[in-house]
Design an enzyme around this catalytic site. Structure first.
Site, PDB file in Angstrom:
ATOM      1  N   THR A   1      -0.352   9.962  -0.312  1.00  0.00           N
ATOM      2  CA  THR A   1       0.732   9.761  -1.278  1.00  0.00           C
ATOM      3  C   THR A   1       0.188   9.295  -2.618  1.00  0.00           C
ATOM      4  O   THR A   1      -0.634   8.383  -2.680  1.00  0.00           O
ATOM      5  CB  THR A   1       1.727   8.718  -0.734  1.00  0.00           C
ATOM      6  OG1 THR A   1       2.199   9.132   0.540  1.00  0.00           O
ATOM      7  CG2 THR A   1       2.910   8.553  -1.683  1.00  0.00           C
TER       8      THR A   1
ATOM      9  N   ARG B   1       0.829  -1.198   0.000  1.00  0.00           N
ATOM     10  CA  ARG B   1       0.000   0.000   0.000  1.00  0.00           C
ATOM     11  C   ARG B   1       0.866   1.251   0.000  1.00  0.00           C
ATOM     12  O   ARG B   1       2.068   1.197   0.273  1.00  0.00           O
ATOM     13  CB  ARG B   1      -0.925   0.020   1.221  1.00  0.00           C
ATOM     14  CG  ARG B   1      -0.198   0.197   2.542  1.00  0.00           C
ATOM     15  CD  ARG B   1      -1.169   0.303   3.703  1.00  0.00           C
ATOM     16  NE  ARG B   1      -0.477   0.587   4.953  1.00  0.00           N
ATOM     17  CZ  ARG B   1      -0.135   1.801   5.367  1.00  0.00           C
ATOM     18  NH1 ARG B   1      -0.407   2.858   4.606  1.00  0.00           N
ATOM     19  NH2 ARG B   1       0.490   1.997   6.509  1.00  0.00           N
ATOM     20  N   LEU B   2       0.213   2.353  -0.317  1.00  0.00           N
ATOM     21  CA  LEU B   2       0.791   3.681  -0.134  1.00  0.00           C
ATOM     22  C   LEU B   2      -0.111   4.445   0.831  1.00  0.00           C
ATOM     23  O   LEU B   2      -1.315   4.191   0.886  1.00  0.00           O
ATOM     24  CB  LEU B   2       0.862   4.448  -1.466  1.00  0.00           C
ATOM     25  CG  LEU B   2       1.871   3.990  -2.511  1.00  0.00           C
ATOM     26  CD1 LEU B   2       1.754   4.873  -3.751  1.00  0.00           C
ATOM     27  CD2 LEU B   2       3.292   4.047  -1.976  1.00  0.00           C
ATOM     28  N   ASP B   3       0.440   5.374   1.568  1.00  0.00           N
ATOM     29  CA  ASP B   3      -0.379   6.199   2.450  1.00  0.00           C
ATOM     30  C   ASP B   3      -1.428   6.951   1.639  1.00  0.00           C
ATOM     31  O   ASP B   3      -1.233   7.246   0.450  1.00  0.00           O
ATOM     32  CB  ASP B   3       0.479   7.201   3.211  1.00  0.00           C
ATOM     33  CG  ASP B   3       1.336   6.541   4.286  1.00  0.00           C
ATOM     34  OD1 ASP B   3       1.048   5.373   4.617  1.00  0.00           O
ATOM     35  OD2 ASP B   3       2.282   7.182   4.766  1.00  0.00           O
ATOM     36  N   ARG B   4      -2.519   7.272   2.281  1.00  0.00           N
ATOM     37  CA  ARG B   4      -3.638   7.936   1.603  1.00  0.00           C
ATOM     38  C   ARG B   4      -3.207   9.217   0.900  1.00  0.00           C
ATOM     39  O   ARG B   4      -3.630   9.499  -0.222  1.00  0.00           O
ATOM     40  CB  ARG B   4      -4.740   8.253   2.630  1.00  0.00           C
ATOM     41  CG  ARG B   4      -5.930   8.992   2.055  1.00  0.00           C
ATOM     42  CD  ARG B   4      -7.047   9.105   3.071  1.00  0.00           C
ATOM     43  NE  ARG B   4      -6.685   9.912   4.222  1.00  0.00           N
ATOM     44  CZ  ARG B   4      -6.819  11.256   4.264  1.00  0.00           C
ATOM     45  NH1 ARG B   4      -7.274  11.905   3.202  1.00  0.00           N
ATOM     46  NH2 ARG B   4      -6.494  11.920   5.349  1.00  0.00           N
TER      47      ARG B   4
END
Length: 202
Positions: A97, A92-95
């Site tokens: 990002t 995942r990537l942070d929201r």
């Protein structure tokens, strides 16, 4: 109903709630690569990868499934829509990002990707905008430097993070501050905004 009414056998009590999700940018993820094993997309900022907290439909996974039809064809479907098969999150990537996100399309490819992540054979890099002229840092050597410090999120909405020595972390952020070592490579400085763009290697 009168305030003196006593509930009796057979009565039904209905409780209704309204759930409003946090809005996200009106931008569909761009498909970068779509193979038999993996789907690679460019995730816009503002949306989480999967359901969490106040997010259920405004997520990358849900948008791929509901709007871009990356799901298996439902039994009995006669709409003629072109379903593209289910995909599974493998990282995942942070929201806040934006960037490249991989999804696995088979159990084997999912296991392979996760194994590479565990063995640290997949390297990540990010671009970040920071305040000030990064090129003037005294410890910069050939445009690069490494910083070991405590990092903490100041604003989730603006995706703004700060770093500080352990003793200098503000009290309200001490519970969530984390130690991090990051290598930075200076890319360019924008005098108008007094910000620099750097490439980050966590």
């Amino acid at each position: 109903m009168d305030i003196d009414y006593a509930i009796r056998d057979g009565d039904h009590i209905v409780h209704k709630t309204v759930r409003e999700e946090t809005p996200i940018l009106d931008e569909l993820p761009a498909i970068i690569m779509d193979t038999e094993e993996y789907l690679m997309v460019n995730k816009p900022s503002s949306m989480p990868v999967h359901a969490c907290g106040n997010f259920k439909f405004n997520t990358l996974q849900a948008i791929l499934e509901n709007e871009m039809l990356y799901i298996d064809k439902p039994a009995g479907d006669t709409t003629g829509r072109s379903f593209k098969g289910a995909v599974k999150t493998v990282h995942r990537l942070d929201r806040q990002t934006s960037g490249v996100v991989f999804f696995a399309k088979t159990e084997k490819s999912s296991d392979t990707f996760r194994k590479l992540m565990i063995e640290n054979k997949i390297k990540k890099s990010y671009f970040a905008r920071v305040r000030g002229d990064f090129s003037k840092l005294p410890q910069l050597k050939d445009g690069e430097t490494s910083i070991q410090n405590m990092i903490f999120c100041v604003s989730n909405i603006d995706a703004f993070w700060e770093c500080a020595e352990v003793a200098d972390v503000p009290f309200e952020h001490r519970g969530k501050a984390k130690e991090a070592i990051t290598r930075f490579k200076f890319k360019f400085y924008d005098a108008a905004s007094d910000t620099s763009v750097v490439k980050c290697f966590p």
